[in-house]
Design a protein around this motif. Structure first.
Motif, mmCIF file in Angstrom:
data_model
loop_
_atom_site.group_PDB
_atom_site.id
_atom_site.type_symbol
_atom_site.label_atom_id
_atom_site.label_comp_id
_atom_site.label_asym_id
_atom_site.label_seq_id
_atom_site.Cartn_x
_atom_site.Cartn_y
_atom_site.Cartn_z
ATOM 1 N N GLY A 109 -16.874 -5.252 14.933
ATOM 2 C CA GLY A 109 -15.429 -5.090 15.086
ATOM 3 C C GLY A 109 -14.993 -3.646 14.960
ATOM 4 O O GLY A 109 -14.178 -3.156 15.754
ATOM 5 N N ASN A 110 -15.537 -2.933 13.978
ATOM 6 C CA ASN A 110 -15.186 -1.526 13.795
ATOM 7 C C ASN A 110 -15.675 -0.656 14.948
ATOM 8 O O ASN A 110 -15.037 0.345 15.302
ATOM 9 N N LYS A 111 -16.822 -1.034 15.533
ATOM 10 C CA LYS A 111 -17.316 -0.316 16.707
ATOM 11 C C LYS A 111 -16.354 -0.483 17.882
ATOM 12 O O LYS A 111 -16.091 0.461 18.637
ATOM 13 N N ALA A 112 -15.825 -1.689 18.051
ATOM 14 C CA ALA A 112 -14.852 -1.922 19.125
ATOM 15 C C ALA A 112 -13.627 -1.033 18.930
ATOM 16 O O ALA A 112 -13.121 -0.427 19.883
ATOM 17 N N ILE A 113 -13.158 -0.932 17.682
ATOM 18 C CA ILE A 113 -11.993 -0.079 17.378
ATOM 19 C C ILE A 113 -12.332 1.395 17.623
ATOM 20 O O ILE A 113 -11.497 2.167 18.112
ATOM 21 N N GLU A 114 -13.569 1.773 17.302
ATOM 22 C CA GLU A 114 -13.993 3.168 17.499
ATOM 23 C C GLU A 114 -13.916 3.580 18.963
ATOM 24 O O GLU A 114 -13.519 4.715 19.283
ATOM 25 N N PHE A 115 -14.262 2.656 19.874
ATOM 26 C CA PHE A 115 -14.318 3.001 21.289
ATOM 27 C C PHE A 115 -13.066 2.597 22.074
ATOM 28 O O PHE A 115 -12.980 2.846 23.268
ATOM 29 N N ASP A 116 -12.121 1.961 21.391
ATOM 30 C CA ASP A 116 -10.838 1.614 22.025
ATOM 31 C C ASP A 116 -9.773 1.634 20.927
ATOM 32 O O ASP A 116 -9.681 0.714 20.119
ATOM 33 N N SER A 117 -8.977 2.681 20.919
ATOM 34 C CA SER A 117 -8.024 2.883 19.832
ATOM 35 C C SER A 117 -6.682 2.181 20.056
ATOM 36 O O SER A 117 -5.723 2.445 19.328
ATOM 37 N N SER A 118 -6.613 1.291 21.044
ATOM 38 C CA SER A 118 -5.342 0.633 21.346
ATOM 39 C C SER A 118 -4.907 -0.265 20.182
ATOM 40 O O SER A 118 -5.731 -0.868 19.494
ATOM 41 N N LEU A 119 -3.597 -0.344 19.964
ATOM 42 C CA LEU A 119 -3.044 -1.178 18.895
ATOM 43 C C LEU A 119 -3.375 -2.647 19.116
ATOM 44 O O LEU A 119 -3.627 -3.391 18.166
ATOM 45 N N GLU A 120 -3.381 -3.065 20.386
ATOM 46 C CA GLU A 120 -3.641 -4.476 20.712
ATOM 47 C C GLU A 120 -5.033 -4.900 20.274
ATOM 48 O O GLU A 120 -5.216 -5.948 19.649
ATOM 49 N N LEU A 121 -6.036 -4.066 20.592
ATOM 50 C CA LEU A 121 -7.411 -4.425 20.216
ATOM 51 C C LEU A 121 -7.567 -4.376 18.695
ATOM 52 O O LEU A 121 -8.201 -5.258 18.106
ATOM 53 N N ARG A 122 -7.006 -3.345 18.056
ATOM 54 C CA ARG A 122 -7.146 -3.251 16.603
ATOM 55 C C ARG A 122 -6.562 -4.470 15.911
ATOM 56 O O ARG A 122 -7.141 -4.998 14.958
ATOM 57 N N LYS A 123 -5.417 -4.948 16.425
ATOM 58 C CA LYS A 123 -4.811 -6.131 15.815
ATOM 59 C C LYS A 123 -5.703 -7.361 16.002
ATOM 60 O O LYS A 123 -5.860 -8.168 15.076
ATOM 61 N N ARG A 124 -6.302 -7.488 17.187
ATOM 62 C CA ARG A 124 -7.197 -8.632 17.433
ATOM 63 C C ARG A 124 -8.376 -8.608 16.465
ATOM 64 O O ARG A 124 -8.764 -9.642 15.918
ATOM 65 N N ILE A 125 -8.957 -7.423 16.281
ATOM 66 C CA ILE A 125 -10.121 -7.300 15.411
ATOM 67 C C ILE A 125 -9.752 -7.645 13.972
ATOM 68 O O ILE A 125 -10.419 -8.446 13.308
ATOM 69 N N TYR A 126 -8.669 -7.062 13.472
ATOM 70 C CA TYR A 126 -8.271 -7.305 12.091
ATOM 71 C C TYR A 126 -7.842 -8.755 11.870
ATOM 72 O O TYR A 126 -8.135 -9.344 10.823
ATOM 73 N N MET A 127 -7.203 -9.347 12.869
ATOM 74 C CA MET A 127 -6.840 -10.768 12.751
ATOM 75 C C MET A 127 -8.090 -11.636 12.706
ATOM 76 O O MET A 127 -8.128 -12.647 11.999
ATOM 77 N N SER A 128 -9.120 -11.220 13.450
ATOM 78 C CA SER A 128 -10.382 -11.963 13.421
ATOM 79 C C SER A 128 -11.003 -11.899 12.031
ATOM 80 O O SER A 128 -11.440 -12.915 11.484
#
Length: 370
Positions: A109-128
């Motif tokens: 999840g943190n790797k996904a955030i590292e390579f895509d800093s969009s708020l939408e993706l970060r929220k999806r990861i943290y909600m997961s």
């Protein structure tokens, strides 16, 4: 000179050519190869592969197939290690697999955030992260409570055989409790992977964090109920640990979410009114196989399970069988107590029981295949 891996457009062989040159020759078929064209074709081919693998990973995740989701996401990452969507799908795949590793979930999840800093993706990861933690607590709570009747039967058996050590024996034998307490504690890593400030700024995060706090309290209550089943309860030291972790879970929550539902006072502290007492022994046809348990040393021994199955599926369905069960549970506790330290008799009884168990197992196999 810098060599580059490409494929011959004529024969398809994998070759290496100097990318500082415009062209070269295939060492397999001798065809002339335009190097830049071959490089561009590889990029296009890889792009197609990536899109295909991403599609397959999404399809697998929609079907709740964790292993395939994980495998296809890894294929993408082999081609493009910075693909945020693949990292997110890898996280989903791990979460869908039984016995998942929460550290791997957090890493992906943190790797996904590292390579895509969009708020939408970060929220999806943290909600997961938060959702998985909350759901696990619910499942763990159910697992802690689902076999209390079995534990009670085993505790009663220990009280018959060795009442002074019944509780300690149960504490040592209850591996499910040890495993789940450890897993519950480790699962908090998912909650702590979400920054406290994010929880304070997002209502969705705050609401699910409240559910995690409730689940933490319910897990403690379930653990204490399990302890109560064999005549004990959580120590003050253990209870303080649960309280400290609850305060960490709640960090970042806005004041309006700090309700009585997640107050430390909700934790269980002592033995519940309906919990069994140490000396209480119940002997009925729902109980354990006292003699077999004494002989084989454990209520969960494979041989004891075979005998219980015979009792429940055969004896308990006939009048004479039920009479035998009642007589057995009336007479067996004192016999089992004597067998505990009578090694020679114990050996003889085990020899007889082993033959009967083998006969029952063979009968079961015959029913399956005849």
């Amino acid at each position: 000179m810098s060599l580059v891996d490409i494929k011959c457009p004529n024969c398809g062989a994998s070759i290496q050519l100097d990318n500082s040159r415009e062209s070269g020759f295939c060492s397999y078929c001798g065809s002339k190869v335009q190097i830049q064209e071959a490089i561009n074709k590889i990029k296009i081919d890889r792009s197609c592969d990536i899109n295909n693998y991403l599609h397959l990973a999404k399809t697998a995740s929609e079907a709740n197939n964790g292993q395939e989701t994980y495998d296809y996401a890894n294929k993408v990452l082999e081609l493009d290690s910075t693909n945020a969507e693949a990292w997110e799908l890898k996280m989903v795949g791990i979460a869908l697999m039984p016995g998942f590793n929460y550290y791997e979930i957090i890493t992906a999840g943190n790797k996904a955030i590292e390579f895509d800093s969009s708020l939408e993706l970060r929220k999806r990861i943290y909600m997961s992260f938060l959702s998985i933690c909350s759901l696990y607590f619910q499942n763990a709570c159910m697992m802690l409570l689902e076999d209390l009747q079995t534990l009670k039967v085993l505790y009663d058996s220990h009280c018959t055989l060795d009442p002074d050590n019944a509780t300690n024996n149960m504490l040592n034998e209850d591996s499910t409790k040890d495993y789940l307490i450890n897993e519950i504690s480790q699962m908090l890593t998912l909650r702590f992977a979400v920054p406290d400030e994010e929880i304070g700024q997002d209502e969705d995060f705050a609401e699910i964090t409240v559910e995690i706090a409730k689940g933490w309290i319910e897990c403690e209550q379930a653990v204490n109920s399990r302890y109560n089943t064999y005549g004990t309860y959580l120590s003050d030291e253990a209870l303080n640990y649960w309280k400290r972790e609850l305060e960490k879970i709640k960090k970042g929550l806005p004041t309006k979410y700090l309700t009585n539902d997640i107050n430390p006072n909700r934790f269980s502290t002592r033995i519940e009114n309906n919990a069994p007492q140490k000396q209480k022994v119940v002997a009925n046809n729902e109980g354990g196989c006292y003699i077999a348990t004494a002989v084989y040393g454990s209520y969960d021994a494979p041989e004891v399970m075979v005998l219980r199955q015979f009792r429940d599926n055969s004896l308990n369905k006939t009048f004479l069988g039920k009479c035998f069960i009642k007589a057995y549970y009336y007479l067996s506790p004192p016999v089992a107590k004597k067998l505990k330290n009578a090694k020679r008799i114990n050996k003889l009884v085990r020899f007889i029981l082993d033959k009967w168990v083998k006969h029952l197992q063979q009968a079961f196999i015959n029913e399956l295949y005849v």
